[in-house]
Design a protein around this motif. Structure first.
Motif, short mmCIF file in Angstrom:
data_model
loop_
_atom_site.label_atom_id
_atom_site.label_comp_id
_atom_site.label_asym_id
_atom_site.label_seq_id
_atom_site.Cartn_x
_atom_site.Cartn_y
_atom_site.Cartn_z
N MET A 1 0.80 -1.31 0.22
CA MET A 1 0.32 0.19 -0.32
C MET A 1 0.44 1.22 0.29
SD MET A 1 -2.98 0.25 2.09
CE MET A 1 -3.88 2.10 2.30
N THR A 2 0.53 2.19 -1.05
CA THR A 2 1.26 3.12 -1.08
C THR A 2 1.20 4.30 -0.30
OG1 THR A 2 0.26 4.52 -2.72
CG2 THR A 2 1.83 2.66 -3.24
N GLN A 3 1.78 5.31 0.43
CA GLN A 3 1.70 6.44 1.12
C GLN A 3 0.97 7.54 0.36
OE1 GLN A 3 4.92 7.85 4.05
NE2 GLN A 3 3.36 8.86 5.37
N GLU A 4 -0.03 8.21 0.24
CA GLU A 4 -0.48 9.78 0.43
C GLU A 4 0.43 11.18 0.10
OE1 GLU A 4 -4.61 11.38 0.52
OE2 GLU A 4 -4.88 10.14 -0.53
N THR A 5 0.74 11.45 -1.28
CA THR A 5 2.06 12.62 -0.71
C THR A 5 0.50 13.86 -0.11
OG1 THR A 5 1.26 13.39 -3.04
CG2 THR A 5 2.57 11.41 -2.69
N SER A 6 1.60 15.16 0.11
CA SER A 6 0.75 15.73 0.50
C SER A 6 0.15 16.87 -1.04
CB SER A 6 2.22 16.97 1.06
OG SER A 6 1.34 18.41 1.16
N ALA A 7 0.15 16.56 -1.91
CA ALA A 7 -0.31 16.99 -3.27
C ALA A 7 -1.20 16.24 -3.05
CB ALA A 7 0.95 16.81 -3.88
N GLU A 8 -1.35 14.70 -3.16
CA GLU A 8 -2.62 14.52 -3.27
C GLU A 8 -3.19 14.31 -2.17
OE1 GLU A 8 -1.08 10.61 -3.34
OE2 GLU A 8 -0.80 9.99 -5.51
N THR A 9 -3.32 14.39 -1.01
CA THR A 9 -4.37 15.16 0.48
C THR A 9 -4.53 16.03 0.10
OG1 THR A 9 -2.84 13.78 1.94
CG2 THR A 9 -4.51 15.87 2.38
N GLU A 10 -4.04 17.42 -1.10
CA GLU A 10 -4.98 18.89 -1.02
C GLU A 10 -5.48 18.71 -1.50
OE1 GLU A 10 -1.47 21.29 -1.74
OE2 GLU A 10 -0.34 21.11 0.35
N LEU A 11 -5.45 17.82 -3.24
CA LEU A 11 -6.34 17.36 -3.86
C LEU A 11 -7.87 17.34 -3.82
CD1 LEU A 11 -7.16 17.64 -6.83
CD2 LEU A 11 -6.18 15.44 -7.54
N ARG A 12 -6.89 16.08 -3.52
CA ARG A 12 -8.69 15.70 -2.09
C ARG A 12 -9.43 16.64 -1.41
NH1 ARG A 12 -8.93 9.95 -3.17
NH2 ARG A 12 -6.48 8.50 -3.85
N ALA A 13 -8.64 16.80 -0.53
CA ALA A 13 -9.71 18.18 -0.18
C ALA A 13 -10.30 18.73 -0.58
CB ALA A 13 -8.39 18.76 1.15
N PHE A 14 -9.53 19.55 -1.88
CA PHE A 14 -10.15 20.53 -2.72
C PHE A 14 -11.36 19.68 -3.95
CE2 PHE A 14 -10.47 21.82 -7.64
CZ PHE A 14 -10.69 23.37 -7.10
N VAL A 15 -11.30 18.98 -4.25
CA VAL A 15 -12.61 17.92 -4.72
C VAL A 15 -14.19 17.68 -3.04
CG1 VAL A 15 -13.06 16.11 -5.15
CG2 VAL A 15 -10.96 17.32 -5.95
N LYS A 16 -13.33 17.32 -2.07
CA LYS A 16 -14.28 17.09 -0.86
C LYS A 16 -15.37 18.70 -1.04
CE LYS A 16 -14.96 15.49 3.91
NZ LYS A 16 -14.82 15.16 4.29
N PHE A 17 -14.09 19.87 -0.55
CA PHE A 17 -14.80 21.63 -0.48
C PHE A 17 -15.43 21.34 -1.93
CE2 PHE A 17 -14.06 25.69 -1.55
CZ PHE A 17 -14.94 26.04 -0.43
#
Length: 177
Positions: A1-17
């Motif tokens: 399992m890969t660890q999610e990067t900071s950029a991926e976390t920010e992108l997911r937060a942007f889509v959720k928002f």
């Protein structure tokens, strides 16, 4: 399992928002294929700090943060409007002599995203025009789903599809006698 990067976390937060402020599901937003392009545009044009502040704000507040309005418009029409432009309609500039009023959001030059000046944000440049974020932004805009139509000349059902009004599904519950 890969660890999610900071950029991926920010992108997911942007889509959720974005799902919260547009009224569409995260699934629908990912399905447009525009999440990365829209997030990148918001970061470039607002800066990471202002984007985080906008995402942390209350989108139901009146008046809403102009940056939030820019993000909403981005998802619905695929055009980036500076926050100062997000709440107004400048018809006079679109219809000035020598300009066609057809596509006000497309820059005069190549149709590509205007460059962000080195070491600064385009927000500081009051002359930066609205622009279409990507070639697919028009066809993937949420406005088409919202009105129950297809983008004219760009998606099925194809030629002549705008000859009849869009058909809306009736999702209202019917009373059982």
């Amino acid at each position: 399992m890969t660890q999610e990067t900071s950029a991926e976390t920010e992108l997911r937060a942007f889509v959720k928002f974005s799902a919260t402020v547009t009224g569409f599901s995260e699934f629908d937003l990912w399905g447009t294929g525009q999440a990365e392009a829209y997030h990148r545009t918001a970061v470039q044009r607002l800066g990471p700090e202002r984007l985080r502040a906008a995402m942390a704000s209350d989108p139901s507040a009146d008046p809403a943060d102009p940056a939030v309005k820019s993000i909403i418009k981005l998802w619905y029409v695929g055009v980036w409007y500076r926050p100062e432009q997000a709440g107004r309609l400048d018809v006079a500039a679109w219809t000035a002599p020598g300009r066609s009023g057809g596509k006000p959001a497309v820059p005069e030059a190549s149709g590509a995203e205007p460059p962000v000046p080195e070491g600064s944000r385009a927000e500081g440049d009051r002359s930066s025009p609205p622009f279409v974020v990507s070639p697919a932004a028009y066809t993937e805009g949420l406005l088409w789903r919202a009105i129950g139509a297809h983008p004219s000349g760009a998606k099925a059902p194809g030629y002549g599809s705008w000859a009849t009004p869009p058909a809306f599904e009736d999702h209202q519950e019917k009373e059982v006698p």
